[in-house]
Write an enzyme that holds these catalytic residues in place. Structure first.
Site, PDB file in Angstrom:
ATOM      1  N   CYS A 144       0.830  -1.211   0.000  1.00  0.00           N
ATOM      2  CA  CYS A 144       0.000   0.000   0.000  1.00  0.00           C
ATOM      3  C   CYS A 144       0.866   1.263   0.000  1.00  0.00           C
ATOM      4  CB  CYS A 144      -0.944  -0.020   1.192  1.00  0.00           C
ATOM      5  SG  CYS A 144      -0.151  -0.507   2.741  1.00  0.00           S
ATOM      6  N   HIS A 226      -2.275   5.420   6.365  1.00  0.00           N
ATOM      7  CA  HIS A 226      -0.881   5.859   6.493  1.00  0.00           C
ATOM      8  C   HIS A 226      -0.814   7.325   6.028  1.00  0.00           C
ATOM      9  CE1 HIS A 226       0.435   1.654   6.724  1.00  0.00           C
ATOM     10  NE2 HIS A 226      -0.080   1.402   5.540  1.00  0.00           N
TER      11      HIS A 226
HETATM   12  P1  NAD Z   1      -5.324 -10.872   6.409  1.00  0.00           P
HETATM   13  O1  NAD Z   1      -4.726 -11.488   7.624  1.00  0.00           O
HETATM   14  O2  NAD Z   1      -6.419  -9.881   6.574  1.00  0.00           O
HETATM   15  O3  NAD Z   1      -5.869 -12.017   5.454  1.00  0.00           O
HETATM   16  C1  NAD Z   1      -5.126 -13.150   5.132  1.00  0.00           C
HETATM   17  C2  NAD Z   1      -6.076 -14.282   4.805  1.00  0.00           C
HETATM   18  O4  NAD Z   1      -5.331 -15.405   4.336  1.00  0.00           O
HETATM   19  C3  NAD Z   1      -6.877 -14.753   6.036  1.00  0.00           C
HETATM   20  O5  NAD Z   1      -8.209 -14.967   5.650  1.00  0.00           O
HETATM   21  C4  NAD Z   1      -6.169 -16.061   6.411  1.00  0.00           C
HETATM   22  O6  NAD Z   1      -7.047 -16.965   7.031  1.00  0.00           O
HETATM   23  C5  NAD Z   1      -5.766 -16.582   5.022  1.00  0.00           C
HETATM   24  N1  NAD Z   1      -4.690 -17.583   5.044  1.00  0.00           N
HETATM   25  C6  NAD Z   1      -3.902 -17.969   6.064  1.00  0.00           C
HETATM   26  N2  NAD Z   1      -3.066 -18.961   5.660  1.00  0.00           N
HETATM   27  C7  NAD Z   1      -3.338 -19.196   4.357  1.00  0.00           C
HETATM   28  C8  NAD Z   1      -2.815 -20.092   3.375  1.00  0.00           C
HETATM   29  N3  NAD Z   1      -1.842 -20.961   3.688  1.00  0.00           N
HETATM   30  N4  NAD Z   1      -3.326 -20.050   2.131  1.00  0.00           N
HETATM   31  C9  NAD Z   1      -4.301 -19.181   1.801  1.00  0.00           C
HETATM   32  N5  NAD Z   1      -4.842 -18.318   2.688  1.00  0.00           N
HETATM   33  C10 NAD Z   1      -4.363 -18.318   3.948  1.00  0.00           C
HETATM   34  O7  NAD Z   1      -4.102 -10.271   5.603  1.00  0.00           O
HETATM   35  P2  NAD Z   1      -4.142  -9.035   4.586  1.00  0.00           P
HETATM   36  O8  NAD Z   1      -4.042  -7.785   5.385  1.00  0.00           O
HETATM   37  O9  NAD Z   1      -5.256  -9.194   3.629  1.00  0.00           O
HETATM   38  O10 NAD Z   1      -2.733  -9.213   3.875  1.00  0.00           O
HETATM   39  C11 NAD Z   1      -2.545 -10.110   2.794  1.00  0.00           C
HETATM   40  C12 NAD Z   1      -1.334  -9.675   2.000  1.00  0.00           C
HETATM   41  O11 NAD Z   1      -1.584  -8.365   1.486  1.00  0.00           O
HETATM   42  C13 NAD Z   1      -0.021  -9.575   2.794  1.00  0.00           C
HETATM   43  O12 NAD Z   1       1.055  -9.856   1.921  1.00  0.00           O
HETATM   44  C14 NAD Z   1       0.019  -8.109   3.162  1.00  0.00           C
HETATM   45  O13 NAD Z   1       1.326  -7.649   3.437  1.00  0.00           O
HETATM   46  C15 NAD Z   1      -0.553  -7.497   1.911  1.00  0.00           C
HETATM   47  N6  NAD Z   1      -1.125  -6.162   2.076  1.00  0.00           N
HETATM   48  C16 NAD Z   1      -1.900  -5.872   3.157  1.00  0.00           C
HETATM   49  C17 NAD Z   1      -2.406  -4.600   3.295  1.00  0.00           C
HETATM   50  C18 NAD Z   1      -3.238  -4.213   4.483  1.00  0.00           C
HETATM   51  O14 NAD Z   1      -3.177  -3.078   4.891  1.00  0.00           O
HETATM   52  N7  NAD Z   1      -4.026  -5.075   5.060  1.00  0.00           N
HETATM   53  C19 NAD Z   1      -2.153  -3.633   2.321  1.00  0.00           C
HETATM   54  C20 NAD Z   1      -1.407  -3.979   1.194  1.00  0.00           C
HETATM   55  C21 NAD Z   1      -0.884  -5.256   1.079  1.00  0.00           C
END
Ligand code: NAD
Length: 343
Positions: A144, A226
């Site tokens: 992000c 942010h």
């Molecule tokens: P999150 O914790 O909200 O969601 C992750 C999901 O993946 C959950 O539903 C979890 O149960 C599931 N999961 C766990 N193990 C798994 C597996 N082995 N296979 C498939 N699914 C699985 O996380 P998020 O915030 O959505 O982040 C996901 C990615 O996006 C990360 O790389 C993070 O750095 C990136 N990201 C997050 C944000 C943010 O602000 N939330 C912003 C940009 C990028």
């Protein structure tokens, strides 16, 4: 035929990408995966998504059955029916999924910003690297913060060549649904080393910025957005109006005025609520108009990034690039924006 998309990891990013894919006329959600039979899994089924278990294991499937949440099978029952997977799993698990599932099954995959740049073929931002990612198999949509920086640096670079960029990032401590992270009463330099990893992450998208961008970051007790302060040295003659015009011309950036009540990230989120946006998402990078200033050959500005939603339209454009559905990045951006109601 619409492109068939699987969302592996229906969390903060995954559920938003699923809804964004559903809004497009040239792609469809074939299924979403969950690891646990929680309320998000139940809601996914109620929304009409086919639910698969992310961990291919009979015991896991039984957990869903016992909870009365219908599943269509595990990820291995659907993986070869799809054109592309958007991985939304937590940091580091995306890379494991890439090596253990996507590559062995020869399925194209998009990883998210929590993964490392070196683990994929290239790094995506719709303005900068669409052409490079065209037709590729394994791509990361950058984080992000990096997405926000890529957009404003694109606008600035269109006015005058960037010689040097210095950025201070104030990062949100946790997402609103996250009950495990902090701090709740501190400002934490994170990372405490300078420069932070955000500069190199921008370089993974824009290699010509190598050696030109330096970032530092702290985490503060907020969940909403942010905030970044940019100081950018450029070559050439231009005015503050030129910079504002370039910002306003760049897709997926909006400007707001503190004078009109946008005095903080809280007010920007309130704007998202008032617009009736799904989950009050602000997919656009938000630049405070009053903060834009030019002193000799240096440009200053302040911007805000809604962490949960800024990367969502980028995932949609990345699907189009990797599946060679649209050659022109600006056409893809326009199509995505129109379908999602992005300004
Ligand atoms: P999150 O914790 O909200 O969601 C992750 C999901 O993946 C959950 O539903 C979890 O149960 C599931 N999961 C766990 N193990 C798994 C597996 N082995 N296979 C498939 N699914 C699985 O996380 P998020 O915030 O959505 O982040 C996901 C990615 O996006 C990360 O790389 C993070 O750095 C990136 N990201 C997050 C944000 C943010 O602000 N939330 C912003 C940009 C990028």
């Amino acid at each position: 035929m619409p492109a068939k998309v699987l969302i592996n990891g229906y969390g903060s990013i995954g559920k938003r990408v699923a809804d964004a894919v559903s809004m497009q006329d040239d792609m469809e959600v074939i299924g979403v995966t969950k690891t646990k039979p929680d309320f998000e899994a139940r809601l996914a089924v109620e929304k009409g998504y086919k639910l698969f278990v992310a961990i291919p294991d009979k015991e896991r499937v039984k957990l869903f059955e016992d909870a009365g949440i219908p599943v269509e099978g595990t990820i291995l029952d659907v993986i070869e029916d799809v054109d592309i997977v958007v991985d939304g799993a937590p940091k580091k698990i995306g890379k494991e999924n890439l090596e253990n599932i996507y590559k062995p099954h020869k399925v194209k995959a998009i990883l998210q910003g929590g993964e490392k740049a070196k683990d994929v073929e290239d790094n995506f931002n719709a303005l900068w690297s669409y052409d490079r990612c065209y037709g590729k198999d394994y791509i990361r949509v950058v984080s992000c913060n990096t997405t926000g920086l890529c957009r404003s640096l694109y606008a600035i670079n269109s006015v005058a060549d960037i010689k040097k960029a210095r950025v201070v990032l104030v990062r949100r401590a946790a997402d609103p649904n996250d009950d495990k992270r902090g701090p709740v009463n501190a400002i934490t330099p994170n990372p405490v080393t300078v420069p932070s990893h955000h500069g190199p992450d921008v370089v993974s998208v824009v290699p010509e910025f190598e050696g030109k961008i330096l970032t530092s970051a702290v985490i503060v007790p907020t969940t909403l957005m942010h905030q970044h302060t940019l100081m950018v040295e450029v070559d050439g003659n231009f005015s503050r109006d030129d910079v504002l015009e370039a910002i306003n011309k760049t897709p997926r950036i909006i400007t707001v005025k503190a004078d009109e009540g946008f005095t903080s990230t809280a007010k920007i989120i309130e704007y998202g609520r008032d617009l009736g946006r799904l989950r009050y998402d602000i997919n656009e990078l938000v630049v405070w108009e009053e903060s834009v200033n030019v002193l000799e050959n240096e440009i200053f500005l302040m911007q805000a990034v809604h962490q949960e939603s800024i990367v969502i339209p980028e995932n949609i454009d990345c699907i189009r690039a990797m599946l060679q559905m649209e050659e022109d990045n600006f056409k893809s951006i326009e199509k995505t924006n129109k379908a999602m109601g992005i300004q």
